[in-house]
Scaffold this motif. Structure first.
Motif, PDB file in Angstrom:
ATOM      1  N   LEU A 197       0.829  -1.202   0.000  1.00 57.46           N
ATOM      2  CA  LEU A 197       0.000   0.000   0.000  1.00 57.46           C
ATOM      3  C   LEU A 197       0.867   1.256   0.000  1.00 57.46           C
ATOM      4  O   LEU A 197       0.574   2.229  -0.700  1.00 57.46           O
ATOM      5  CB  LEU A 197      -0.926  -0.010   1.215  1.00 57.46           C
ATOM      6  N   VAL A 241      -7.769  -0.231   7.235  1.00 57.90           N
ATOM      7  CA  VAL A 241      -7.543  -1.315   6.282  1.00 57.90           C
ATOM      8  C   VAL A 241      -7.466  -2.603   7.095  1.00 57.90           C
ATOM      9  O   VAL A 241      -6.570  -2.764   7.925  1.00 57.90           O
ATOM     10  CB  VAL A 241      -6.254  -1.097   5.475  1.00 57.90           C
ATOM     11  N   CYS A 280      -7.101  -6.662   7.259  1.00 53.87           N
ATOM     12  CA  CYS A 280      -6.536  -7.767   6.473  1.00 53.87           C
ATOM     13  C   CYS A 280      -6.975  -9.121   7.021  1.00 53.87           C
ATOM     14  O   CYS A 280      -7.212  -9.281   8.218  1.00 53.87           O
ATOM     15  CB  CYS A 280      -5.012  -7.714   6.501  1.00 53.87           C
ATOM     16  N   VAL A 294      -9.041  -6.441   2.952  1.00 52.98           N
ATOM     17  CA  VAL A 294      -8.079  -7.038   2.030  1.00 52.98           C
ATOM     18  C   VAL A 294      -7.997  -8.534   2.321  1.00 52.98           C
ATOM     19  O   VAL A 294      -7.698  -8.930   3.454  1.00 52.98           O
ATOM     20  CB  VAL A 294      -6.678  -6.410   2.167  1.00 52.98           C
ATOM     21  N   VAL A 296     -10.679  -5.871  -1.465  1.00 50.40           N
ATOM     22  CA  VAL A 296      -9.592  -6.009  -2.435  1.00 50.40           C
ATOM     23  C   VAL A 296      -8.948  -7.370  -2.254  1.00 50.40           C
ATOM     24  O   VAL A 296      -8.676  -7.798  -1.121  1.00 50.40           O
ATOM     25  CB  VAL A 296      -8.542  -4.899  -2.253  1.00 50.40           C
ATOM     26  N   LEU A 312      -5.874  -1.268  -4.209  1.00 49.71           N
ATOM     27  CA  LEU A 312      -6.065  -0.994  -2.791  1.00 49.71           C
ATOM     28  C   LEU A 312      -5.925   0.496  -2.503  1.00 49.71           C
ATOM     29  O   LEU A 312      -6.731   1.085  -1.776  1.00 49.71           O
ATOM     30  CB  LEU A 312      -5.052  -1.796  -1.973  1.00 49.71           C
TER      31      LEU A 312
END
Length: 297
Positions: free
Chosen positions: A37, A173, A175, A206, A234, A264
């Protein structure tokens, strides 16, 4: 990526984005996502920094930035005023060969050095990024999201997750490994985030693939569910080079890995624009240090 999408990747002067990269469990690809990112976000503003919040011996960043003369976090004493040049000098540099380069604030000392006491308050990390003059601050966090939310609620305190999400112009974000157990952990974290009133509509999820090939049906079903609850989902494809060598030599990344990183970054910027509008408002700036003359000492 078309020109229209590329136009969204431009931060106005004076604005700042905070991107806390979080996960519900370990092994979710959090540091990899933060690094990719950062490389993609270099096209969005005048500077990008990764804030390594992990203790040195549990973090990959010291090895990814080895061999540099940057002072690191140990060169930034918490009890003294800091200047932009000092903070910039402490940051190591990263480049994947497909971005313009970015910086990392980590503890790069030898492994046998005494442990460094890192700040726990996300606002302290934001202040550090603001002093350094970076427009995009990406935090590689360490706390398990769902546990942190539940523990904070039981203790009636503000947890790490909420503190990061409530920073000015923060786009979380989140994950997870693209596996059945990874998606299950992510869904549980999403339920905890929703129950605690966290900003899911500006959260980007993500899913990090562990192998090549088509995603398992349970992962695809989980992604469909997440799409309706988050700003975007994403998919980060499996990259054999990352699995074999980590990100010390990221110039050999697959083109589809680079494209996923750009997607992303685009998702993050789109979420920010939907929340605060584009161009983003100006972010708060640290007050300048007062000049103390010898006569007044």
């Amino acid at each position: 990526m078309g020109k229209k999408k590329a136009a969204l990747m431009a931060l106005s002067a004076g604005s700042r984005l905070v991107l806390p990269v979080m996960a519900a469990t370990g092994g979710s690809g959090r540091s990899t996502v933060a690094d990719l990112l950062a490389g993609a976000m270099t096209a969005a503003g005048s500077g990008t920094v990764v804030l390594d919040t992990a203790p040195r011996l549990s973090s990959p960043w010291p090895s990814w930035t080895a061999g540099q003369e940057a002072g690191g976090l140990a060169a930034l004493p918490p009890d003294r005023p800091l200047t932009r040049s000092r903070v910039q000098k402490a940051a190591a540099r990263r480049s994947a060969g497909w971005g313009t380069g970015w910086q990392v604030l980590t503890d790069g000392r030898d492994w046998h050095s005494p442990p460094l006491v890192l700040p726990q308050d996300p606002a302290a990390w934001l202040q550090l990024a603001a002093i350094g003059g970076w427009q995009t601050a990406i935090a590689d966090t360490t706390h398990p999201v769902a546990h942190d939310i539940f523990d904070a609620r039981c203790a009636r305190r503000i947890g790490q997750t909420r503190a990061w999400c409530e920073l000015p112009y923060a786009v979380p974000v989140l994950c997870a490994a693209a596996t059945a157990s990874g998606v299950q952990a992510l869904q549980q974290a999403m339920r905890a985030l929703h129950a605690d009133g966290m900003p899911l509509r500006r959260t980007v999820a993500v899913l990090v693939a562990q192998t090549d090939g088509r995603l398992p049906p349970v992962v695809r079903a989980g992604a469909t569910m997440l799409t309706s609850r988050t700003a975007a989902v994403v998919h980060l494809p499996h990259d054999p080079h990352i699995r074999a060598h980590g990100l010390r030599t990221a110039s050999r990344l697959r083109s589809r890995t680079q494209q996923a990183a750009r997607s992303l970054a685009q998702a993050v910027l789109t979420a920010a624009g939907a929340t605060w509008g584009m161009p983003l408002p100006e972010a708060p700036s640290p007050a300048p240090l007062a000049v103390v003359s010898p006569a007044s000492r």
